[in-house]
Design an enzyme around this catalytic site. Structure first.
Site, PDB file in Angstrom:
ATOM      1  N   GLU A   1       1.725 -69.252 -41.622  1.00  0.00           N
ATOM      2  CA  GLU A   1       1.126 -69.458 -40.545  1.00  0.00           C
ATOM      3  C   GLU A   1       2.452 -69.532 -39.430  1.00  0.00           C
ATOM      4  O   GLU A   1       3.515 -69.570 -39.823  1.00  0.00           O
ATOM      5  CB  GLU A   1       0.222 -70.573 -40.056  1.00  0.00           C
ATOM      6  CG  GLU A   1      -1.014 -70.430 -40.939  1.00  0.00           C
ATOM      7  CD  GLU A   1      -2.008 -71.530 -40.688  1.00  0.00           C
ATOM      8  OE1 GLU A   1      -1.676 -72.400 -39.994  1.00  0.00           O
ATOM      9  OE2 GLU A   1      -3.032 -71.425 -41.396  1.00  0.00           O
TER      10      GLU A   1
ATOM     11  N   ILE B   1       1.927 -61.350 -41.598  1.00  0.00           N
ATOM     12  CA  ILE B   1       0.963 -60.688 -42.731  1.00  0.00           C
ATOM     13  C   ILE B   1       1.109 -59.152 -42.945  1.00  0.00           C
ATOM     14  O   ILE B   1       1.058 -58.435 -42.057  1.00  0.00           O
ATOM     15  CB  ILE B   1      -0.444 -61.112 -42.191  1.00  0.00           C
ATOM     16  CG1 ILE B   1      -0.800 -62.363 -42.017  1.00  0.00           C
ATOM     17  CG2 ILE B   1      -1.540 -60.303 -43.329  1.00  0.00           C
ATOM     18  CD1 ILE B   1      -0.474 -63.378 -43.144  1.00  0.00           C
TER      19      ILE B   1
ATOM     20  N   GLY C   1       5.432 -71.924 -42.618  1.00  0.00           N
ATOM     21  CA  GLY C   1       6.045 -70.790 -43.303  1.00  0.00           C
ATOM     22  C   GLY C   1       6.460 -71.386 -44.700  1.00  0.00           C
ATOM     23  O   GLY C   1       5.466 -71.487 -45.778  1.00  0.00           O
TER      24      GLY C   1
ATOM     25  N   GLU D   1       7.998 -64.077 -49.319  1.00  0.00           N
ATOM     26  CA  GLU D   1       7.288 -64.606 -50.576  1.00  0.00           C
ATOM     27  C   GLU D   1       8.241 -65.922 -51.019  1.00  0.00           C
ATOM     28  O   GLU D   1       8.241 -66.163 -52.300  1.00  0.00           O
ATOM     29  CB  GLU D   1       6.984 -63.937 -51.672  1.00  0.00           C
ATOM     30  CG  GLU D   1       5.984 -62.857 -51.180  1.00  0.00           C
ATOM     31  CD  GLU D   1       5.175 -62.040 -52.419  1.00  0.00           C
ATOM     32  OE1 GLU D   1       5.205 -62.528 -53.614  1.00  0.00           O
ATOM     33  OE2 GLU D   1       4.679 -60.972 -52.103  1.00  0.00           O
TER      34      GLU D   1
END
Length: 391
Positions: free
Chosen positions: A135, A166, A139, A371
């Site tokens: 968000e 996203i 993070g 990621e």
């Protein structure tokens, strides 16, 4: 079983089926992906038709169970497929990895009824997924997320909030969403499967990125998005544990993509060094450049060995989180080094868009961030070594 790559390197593959699968992927990469990569990345075009082809070919569900349309392949094989896709175009390799990540919660934590209802279309029906954890203000500290899902009297969940960074934002057919359903912290988060066309779900304009321009990255806004409780994945409050479980596997996908990108840069540098002549001979004859290429090749091979070691641990059902963090850290740092050196090998030409290595360099930087930044990977590895930090 060994399999020879284009550069003559022998790879171990567990079955004849795996060898044939990798051969198919290389053929698709050579014919359908690589010829259009530079043009489509420059134009910022996402290859949705290509992803439909990958889905029909069974390449978007490789590590999942065959009874739900998956390929039933071990991670050792699946990751080498990602490497091949990323070597042809990182947008494709990364997109396949993110899609697989988006299916993880349902495949691993959904009920049999949920898997039967949704997973076949997600794995082989041409659908594309998005994974919604980060968000604007959450993070690296993902447990601080604020997107909230409230359960109404009739049992439906109503979601409000914003997700950020996203991949496939605005084009995904389904989203695996982590939302707060309880109190603060990790234990108040639940996973929900949200249709991409749900009323109240909208996407901001894609981010204007340094690289990966063909892969849309956008904020997603949830304004009273309603989903039924039969789209809740796992138990209430289990969402953060589900997210972390997915990320351990997702980091291996990023590592494999990084090795593919580095390999593409190495191949371009070797080809150029053989053809470019200075002082009456190919620049590949000069020891300084030969040593540079040797170091680049070593980084590629070491990265592949590390991600495959983590994959084999996973396939054996053994703990692999530390090795996954190491693979993500090493492989993405290696991609940054190799692509930087590839630009150096090409000299001034490497700094122009006439050759792909400048694009590879811009793309490599992103892999050190997504990621879990590489600083977060070091935190994860250190915790495995010496325990959590003192408070």
């Amino acid at each position: 079983m060994a399999d020879s790559t284009a550069d003559g390197v022998e790879r171990r593959l567990p079955t004849e089926e795996a060898r044939e699968l990798l051969s198919l992927v290389r053929d698709i990469a050579r014919r359908e992906i690589a010829p259009h990569a530079a043009e489509e990345e420059a134009a910022g075009r996402f290859p949705r038709a290509l992803f439909a082809l990958l889905s029909r070919s069974g390449l978007l569900g490789l590590p999942y169970a065959p009874e739900y349309g998956g390929g039933g392949q071990p991670y050792e094989v699946y990751l080498q497929v990602l490497e091949e896709l990323a070597a042809a175009r990182l947008t494709v390799g990364l997109g396949a990895s993110v899609h697989t990540l988006s299916c993880h919660a349902l495949a691993g934590f959904g009920t049999d009824e949920q898997r039967a209802a949704h997973l076949p279309a997600m794995l082989g029906g041409g659908l594309l997924g998005a994974y919604c954890l980060s968000e604007p203000s959450a993070g690296s500290d993902a447990a601080a997320l604020r997107t909230r899902a409230v359960r109404e009297a009739e049992g439906d969940w109503v979601i409000d909030g914003t997700k950020a960074w996203i991949t496939h934002g605005g084009i995904a057919d389904f989203c695996t969403v982590m939302a707060r359903t309880g109190g603060s912290g990790a234990r108040g988060i639940t996973a929900l499967l949200v249709p991409g066309d749900a009323p109240g779900l909208s996407a901001a304009p894609p981010e204007r990125k340094m690289g990966m321009k063909g892969s849309p990255t956008a904020q997603l806004h949830f304004d009273g998005v309603r989903v039924s409780d039969d789209r809740r994945l796992g138990a209430e409050g289990q969402g953060f544990a589900i997210a972390l479980d997915a990320l351990d596997s997702g980091r291996l996908g990023i590592a494999a993509c990084a090795v593919g990108l580095a390999r593409a840069a190495l191949d371009e540098a070797v080809g150029y060094a053989r053809e470019r002549r200075q002082f009456g001979r190919p620049i590949a004859d000069f020891q300084g450049l030969r040593f540079l290429l040797a170091d680049m090749a070593t980084q590629v091979e070491a990265g592949r060995a590390l991600y495959l070691e983590a994959a084999r641990l996973r396939d054996e059902g053994r703990p692999f989180g530390r090795c996954a963090a190491m693979a993500k850290l090493f492989c993405t740092d290696a991609a940054m080094r190799v692509t930087t050196d590839a630009v150096q090998v090409l000299g001034g030409y490497g700094y122009t868009a006439d050759f792909p290595v400048e694009r590879y360099l811009r793309e490599a930087k992103m892999l050190q961030i997504v990621e879990g930044t590489n600083q977060i990977q070091r935190v994860v590895i250190a915790r495995h070594l010496v325990g959590p930090e003192s408070r």
